[in-house]
Design a protein around this motif. Structure first.
Motif, short mmCIF file in Angstrom:
data_model
loop_
_atom_site.label_atom_id
_atom_site.label_comp_id
_atom_site.label_asym_id
_atom_site.label_seq_id
_atom_site.Cartn_x
_atom_site.Cartn_y
_atom_site.Cartn_z
N SER A 138 -6.60 5.45 -5.92
CA SER A 138 -7.31 5.61 -4.65
C SER A 138 -8.14 6.90 -4.66
CB SER A 138 -6.35 5.58 -3.46
OG SER A 138 -5.41 6.62 -3.53
N HIS A 174 -0.71 3.17 -6.00
CA HIS A 174 -0.42 4.52 -6.46
C HIS A 174 -1.64 5.43 -6.26
CE1 HIS A 174 3.27 2.96 -8.08
NE2 HIS A 174 2.59 2.00 -8.69
N ARG A 175 -1.40 6.74 -6.13
CA ARG A 175 -2.44 7.64 -5.66
C ARG A 175 -3.63 7.82 -6.60
NH1 ARG A 175 1.44 10.65 -7.67
NH2 ARG A 175 1.02 12.60 -8.77
N GLY A 176 -3.39 7.81 -7.92
CA GLY A 176 -4.47 8.10 -8.87
C GLY A 176 -5.68 7.20 -8.65
N GLU A 183 -6.34 16.28 -4.62
CA GLU A 183 -5.58 15.59 -5.66
C GLU A 183 -4.62 16.55 -6.37
OE1 GLU A 183 -7.98 13.31 -8.40
OE2 GLU A 183 -6.21 12.19 -9.08
N SER A 207 -8.78 13.76 2.24
CA SER A 207 -7.39 13.65 2.65
C SER A 207 -6.65 12.59 1.85
CB SER A 207 -7.28 13.32 4.14
OG SER A 207 -7.45 11.94 4.36
N PHE A 208 -5.34 12.71 1.86
CA PHE A 208 -4.48 11.71 1.23
C PHE A 208 -3.28 11.45 2.13
CE2 PHE A 208 -0.93 10.24 -1.22
CZ PHE A 208 -1.49 9.18 -1.90
N VAL A 209 -2.96 10.17 2.33
CA VAL A 209 -1.74 9.78 3.05
C VAL A 209 -0.87 8.95 2.11
CG1 VAL A 209 -0.78 8.49 5.01
CG2 VAL A 209 -2.95 9.73 5.27
N GLY A 210 0.37 9.37 1.94
CA GLY A 210 1.35 8.57 1.18
C GLY A 210 2.13 7.71 2.16
N VAL A 211 2.38 6.46 1.75
CA VAL A 211 3.00 5.49 2.65
C VAL A 211 4.22 4.87 1.93
CG1 VAL A 211 2.61 3.30 3.86
CG2 VAL A 211 0.75 4.96 3.67
N VAL A 212 5.27 4.54 2.69
CA VAL A 212 6.46 3.90 2.11
C VAL A 212 6.12 2.45 1.77
CG1 VAL A 212 8.89 3.30 2.42
CG2 VAL A 212 7.95 5.34 3.55
N ARG A 213 6.37 2.06 0.53
CA ARG A 213 6.16 0.67 0.11
C ARG A 213 7.48 -0.11 0.22
NH1 ARG A 213 4.27 0.13 -5.45
NH2 ARG A 213 5.69 1.87 -5.86
N VAL A 253 0.85 -1.20 0.00
CA VAL A 253 0.00 0.00 0.00
C VAL A 253 0.88 1.24 0.00
CG1 VAL A 253 -1.61 1.37 1.37
CG2 VAL A 253 -1.96 -1.10 1.15
N GLY A 254 0.73 2.08 -1.03
CA GLY A 254 1.48 3.33 -1.10
C GLY A 254 0.60 4.55 -0.98
N ALA A 255 -0.72 4.34 -1.11
CA ALA A 255 -1.67 5.46 -1.18
C ALA A 255 -2.91 5.17 -0.37
CB ALA A 255 -2.05 5.72 -2.64
N VAL A 256 -3.32 6.14 0.44
CA VAL A 256 -4.54 6.01 1.25
C VAL A 256 -5.36 7.29 1.06
CG1 VAL A 256 -5.47 5.58 3.55
CG2 VAL A 256 -3.19 4.70 2.95
N ALA A 257 -6.41 7.20 0.25
CA ALA A 257 -7.28 8.37 0.04
C ALA A 257 -8.50 8.21 0.92
CB ALA A 257 -7.70 8.47 -1.42
N ARG A 311 -2.16 17.61 -16.28
CA ARG A 311 -3.62 17.64 -16.46
C ARG A 311 -4.25 18.94 -15.97
NH1 ARG A 311 -6.42 13.58 -13.02
NH2 ARG A 311 -4.72 14.14 -11.62
#
Lengths: 154, 85, 154, 85
Positions: A105, A101-103, C110, C31-37, A26-30, C147
Motif C-alpha cells: 500500500s 500488508h503495508r509494503g 514508511e 499517513s498509514f493505518v494498520g487494521v486487524v485482519r 485489509v490490514g493496511a491503509v496508506a 533496509r
C-alpha cells in the motif's frame, strides 16, 4: 477502483471507511493528502485555481490505477482531486490504497501520486501579491515519476 | 477531415480560445500538420507552439507524440506540462 | 512530535487536522493505518489482545520519531498505537507525517512503521478457532527495517 | 545489589510472573549474570531463556545486548521479539 474529480472538500476518515468496504482481509491503509501552501517558489499564494480536462482526467487516473494494480498486490484505491478555486490550508488531492500488508500500500500510494503529478491533466494558477501566474512543472516531479520505470517499484 | 482542437491553461489564455474545429486535407494527417496550420497564424501561435516549447499533445484523451496519425473527428488537445496534485 | 498509546479508537481526519496546526507551510500529509485482519498465518482470528511495556513504549516511539526527524525535512509526526482487546476491522495503529513536499512525508511515514514494527515493545496475542497464540515476529518485518540502515532512506 | 526484572507477553505467561526483584552480588553485574540466576531455576526458566531462544533484553527501557553492565536499582525487562503495528 474509484476516481473522482470534484469541487467539494473530502473527509479522509469517511473515505477510508468506505474504501475498506468492511473487508476483513485489509490490514493496511496508506494515504496521502496534498494541501495548498501559502508560499510557492518564493511567492505568497492567496488563491489557487485548478483547471482540468474533463473526460481525459478520469481516463488518465484510471490508467494510472490499473498500472498500480498490475505492479502490486493491492485491494482498492481511491483518488479524489479537487478543481476550482482553493485557498491555503485547503485539501487538494487524496490518494488511498488498501492491501493485506503495508509494503504494497505504501509503494502503490506513492506511485499513484508520482504518476498523477506528471500524467493527469490538471493545471494550477496562483494568485500572488505580484499578480497571477501559471504554476510551472517541476523537474523533481518528472524525476520522481521516472524512478518507477527503473525497477524500483518491483 | 475535421479535427476538434482543445486548448488548456496557459495556452487557452494565450490563444484566447478553449476549442475550435479545423479542416485539413486527408493527406495532411499528422499532429505535426495540425501544429503547422496553427503556427502559420503567426504571432502568439507561432511563439507558443514553437518546437522548443514544452507543450503536451493528447489525441482522443491520451498523451501522444507529434507523429501520431489522425482520422476524421479526432479530438486533439494542446496544453502545458501538467501541474496537479 | 506526539506519541500516544491508548485503548480508544482514533479518527484519522481529526488527527490530521490537529497535526497540521493550521500551518500553511504544510503541503503534504502522508499517513498509514494498520487494521486487524480476520486471518493470520492461515488461522481465523476473532480477537487480538495487545500488550505493551508502559514507559518503554513511549520512549521507544520517541526515539524512532527523533531518528526520522534527523533523516528527513519534515514538520510533525503523530503515532497512535492502541492496546487492549481488538476485533477484526478495528484500527490498531496510526502514523501521520506532515512536510512541505510529498517525498519526505512518504519516506518518513514508511520508516516510522518499519521501525515501530521491530523496536516498539508491543505484543499481539490472537484468539483463533484452534485456541489462543502469541503472534510470532516476521522475518519480513526485520528485513523492512534493515533496509533503512543501508542508505535507502537518505 | 537489587535488580528489578519485568517479563512480558509469552515470557510473562510462561513464568507466571510479571515482575520480581532479585539480589545479586556487586561483582556479578552483567545481564548474563542475571540470566544465569534465572536459568538455574531449571524447567521453564532454563528452556525459555536458552541462548538459542530469540528473547530480547531491555535495561532501563532501552534494548541492549547481554554484556551490558548493571548498577543497583536497574530495571531489566525480558520479552519476545516485538509484534506491534
Amino acid at each position: 477502483m474509484s476516481v473522482r474529480v470534484q469541487i467539494e472538500d473530502f473527509d479522509v476518515s469517511q473515505e477510508m471507511l468506505a474504501l475498506r468496504k468492511k473487508n476483513p482481509k485489509v490490514g493496511a491503509v496508506a494515504s496521502f493528502v496534498g494541501v495548498v501552501r501559502d508560499l510557492n517558489d518564493g511567492e505568497d499564494v492567496s488563491t489557487l485555481e485548478l483547471e482540468h480536462y474533463p473526460g481525459m482526467t478520469e481516463r488518465a487516473l484510471e490508467l494510472i490505477v490499473n498500472e498500480a494494480k498490475t505492479r502490486w498486490d493491492i485491494y482498492d484505491t481511491l483518488i479524489i482531486h479537487r478543481v476550482g478555486a482553493l485557498q491555503p490550508l485547503d485539501q487538494i488531492v487524496l490518494v488511498i490504497v488498501t492491501s493485506a500488508h503495508r509494503g504494497e500500500s505504501f509503494k502503490a500510494c506513492e506511485f499513484l501520486m508520482d504518476y498523477l503529478k506528471t500524467r493527469a491533466p490538471f493545471w494550477k494558477k496562483e494568485q500572488t501579491s505580484s499578480g497571477e501566474r501559471w504554476v510551472e512543472a517541476r523537474a523533481s516531479d518528472a524525476e520522481a515519476a521516472e524512478r518507477w520505470t527503473q525497477g524500483e517499484g518491483s | 477531415m475535421e479535427i476538434k482542437i482543445l486548448f488548456f491553461a496557459k495556452l487557452r489564455e494565450a490563444f484566447d480560445v478553449s476549442q475550435e474545429v479545423i479542416v485539413i486535407a486527408d493527406t495532411e494527417n499528422k499532429i505535426s500538420d495540425v501544429l503547422n496550420v496553427l503556427r502559420h497564424r503567426g504571432d502568439v501561435w507561432k511563439r507558443e507552439l514553437d518546437e522548443n516549447k514544452p507543450f503536451r499533445i493528447a489525441v482522443n484523451q491520451e498523451m501522444v507524440s507529434d507523429d501520431v496519425l489522425l482520422k476524421n473527428a479526432d479530438e486533439v488537445a494542446l496544453f502545458p506540462p501538467v501541474t496537479g496534485g
